[in-house]
Design a protein around this motif. Structure first.
Motif, PDB file in Angstrom:
ATOM      1  N   ASP A 288       3.843   5.576  -5.544  1.00 19.41           N
ATOM      2  CA  ASP A 288       3.777   5.584  -7.014  1.00 19.41           C
ATOM      3  C   ASP A 288       2.684   6.521  -7.510  1.00 19.41           C
ATOM      4  OD1 ASP A 288       5.826   3.770  -7.021  1.00 19.41           O
ATOM      5  OD2 ASP A 288       4.529   2.011  -7.324  1.00 19.41           O
ATOM      6  N   TYR A 289       1.554   6.533  -6.783  1.00 17.67           N
ATOM      7  CA  TYR A 289       0.462   7.412  -7.204  1.00 17.67           C
ATOM      8  C   TYR A 289       0.854   8.883  -7.052  1.00 17.67           C
ATOM      9  CZ  TYR A 289      -4.062   9.737  -7.271  1.00 17.67           C
ATOM     10  OH  TYR A 289      -5.097  10.585  -7.562  1.00 17.67           O
ATOM     11  N   LYS A 290       1.564   9.206  -5.969  1.00 13.93           N
ATOM     12  CA  LYS A 290       1.994  10.593  -5.778  1.00 13.93           C
ATOM     13  C   LYS A 290       2.969  11.032  -6.862  1.00 13.93           C
ATOM     14  CE  LYS A 290       1.369  10.981  -0.779  1.00 13.93           C
ATOM     15  NZ  LYS A 290       2.034  11.186   0.535  1.00 13.93           N
ATOM     16  N   GLU A 291       3.721  10.056  -7.371  1.00  8.22           N
ATOM     17  CA  GLU A 291       4.676  10.385  -8.429  1.00  8.22           C
ATOM     18  C   GLU A 291       4.020  10.442  -9.805  1.00  8.22           C
ATOM     19  OE1 GLU A 291       7.786  11.239  -8.049  1.00  8.22           O
ATOM     20  OE2 GLU A 291       7.693  10.997  -5.870  1.00  8.22           O
TER      21      GLU A 291
ATOM     22  N   GLN B 164      -0.072  14.788  -9.724  1.00  6.25           N
ATOM     23  CA  GLN B 164       0.562  16.108  -9.779  1.00  6.25           C
ATOM     24  C   GLN B 164      -0.379  17.133 -10.406  1.00  6.25           C
ATOM     25  OE1 GLN B 164       3.434  16.888  -8.417  1.00  6.25           O
ATOM     26  NE2 GLN B 164       3.811  14.777  -7.728  1.00  6.25           N
ATOM     27  N   LEU B 165      -1.046  16.732 -11.487  1.00  8.11           N
ATOM     28  CA  LEU B 165      -1.997  17.637 -12.122  1.00  8.11           C
ATOM     29  C   LEU B 165      -3.149  17.964 -11.180  1.00  8.11           C
ATOM     30  CD1 LEU B 165      -2.838  19.173 -14.661  1.00  8.11           C
ATOM     31  CD2 LEU B 165      -3.984  17.088 -15.459  1.00  8.11           C
TER      32      LEU B 165
ATOM     33  N   ASP C 239       0.834  -1.208   0.000  1.00  8.10           N
ATOM     34  CA  ASP C 239       0.000   0.000   0.000  1.00  8.10           C
ATOM     35  C   ASP C 239       0.869   1.258   0.000  1.00  8.10           C
ATOM     36  OD1 ASP C 239      -2.178  -1.636   0.024  1.00  8.10           O
ATOM     37  OD2 ASP C 239      -2.592  -1.418   2.171  1.00  8.10           O
ATOM     38  N   LYS C 240       1.926   1.225   0.800  1.00  7.32           N
ATOM     39  CA  LYS C 240       2.829   2.381   0.847  1.00  7.32           C
ATOM     40  C   LYS C 240       3.463   2.628  -0.510  1.00  7.32           C
ATOM     41  CE  LYS C 240       6.769   4.157   3.462  1.00  7.32           C
ATOM     42  NZ  LYS C 240       7.752   3.862   4.537  1.00  7.32           N
TER      43      LYS C 240
END
Length: 201
Positions: free
Chosen positions: A139-142, A147-148, A133-134
């Motif tokens: 990965d989602y934050k990157e 970002q958009l 999960d971490k």
């Protein structure tokens, strides 16, 4: 059996009586009239016939007793065989119960082992899940989509703050002219060191 003994006893009495009558007949023949001799002989004949009938009955009773003894012996053997079968069935029942208990215990142990394995696998999976999960969150934050989304969220926050500030400004200075577009570039701002487009963080 009692009837056979009674019949034998009666037969013995009749035989004794018959012998006594024969003796008396012989005595009568020696000195009695022919009529008396005939009566005595008839009585002796009747007693002999009765004795013969009783002998036949005694023989039939003896045969019946013999048959009953044979049947009793057969019944005893059947009872003995049934007792043997009953003992065998009891032994088989005890063995079956013991085997059933053993099988149930083995099945219970296998089930407990499976539960333990499943619990251990679940603990491992849960431990790995937090790491997964971490990693997914990182990965989602990157990702460009996240970002958009941050940029758009910052822009919305900026526009909302701008509108509040503009409303307050108009309330304090109703006679002054204002520009409604928060991202519009004004001539008086050319000398200010700032980018033309401002994005939220």
């Amino acid at each position: 059996m009692d009837r056979v003994r009674d019949a034998g006893w009666a037969l013995e009495i009749l035989s004794d009586c018959n012998a006594e009558l024969h003796r008396q007949i012989e005595e009568v023949r020696a000195g009695a009239a022919p009529e008396a001799i005939a009566v005595a002989e008839q009585r002796a004949s009747d007693l002999e016939a009765k004795a013969t009938r009783l002998r036949a009955e005694v023989k039939a009773y003896e045969q019946r007793v013999s048959d009953l003894e044979v049947e009793a012996t057969w019944l005893k053997s059947e009872v003995k065989a049934a007792e043997g079968q009953n003992k065998e069935l009891q032994v088989f029942l005890r063995m079956t119960r013991a085997e059933a208990r053993l099988a149930r215990n083995e099945a219970l142990e296998e089930a407990l082992t499976e539960v333990k394995r499943a619990s251990e696998a679940l603990v491992v999976e849960m431990g790995q899940r937090s790491e997964k999960d971490k990693k997914l969150i990182e990965d989602y934050k990157e990702s460009s989509g996240f970002q958009l989304g941050l940029i758009r969220s910052g822009q919305v926050t900026y526009e909302y703050g701008y509108r509040i500030a503009l409303a307050r400004f108009k309330a304090h200075h109703p006679d002054m002219e204002t520009v409604e577009d928060p991202f519009a570039s004004c001539l008086e701002d050319v000398t200010v060191d700032m980018p033309d487009e401002v994005h939220g963080n």
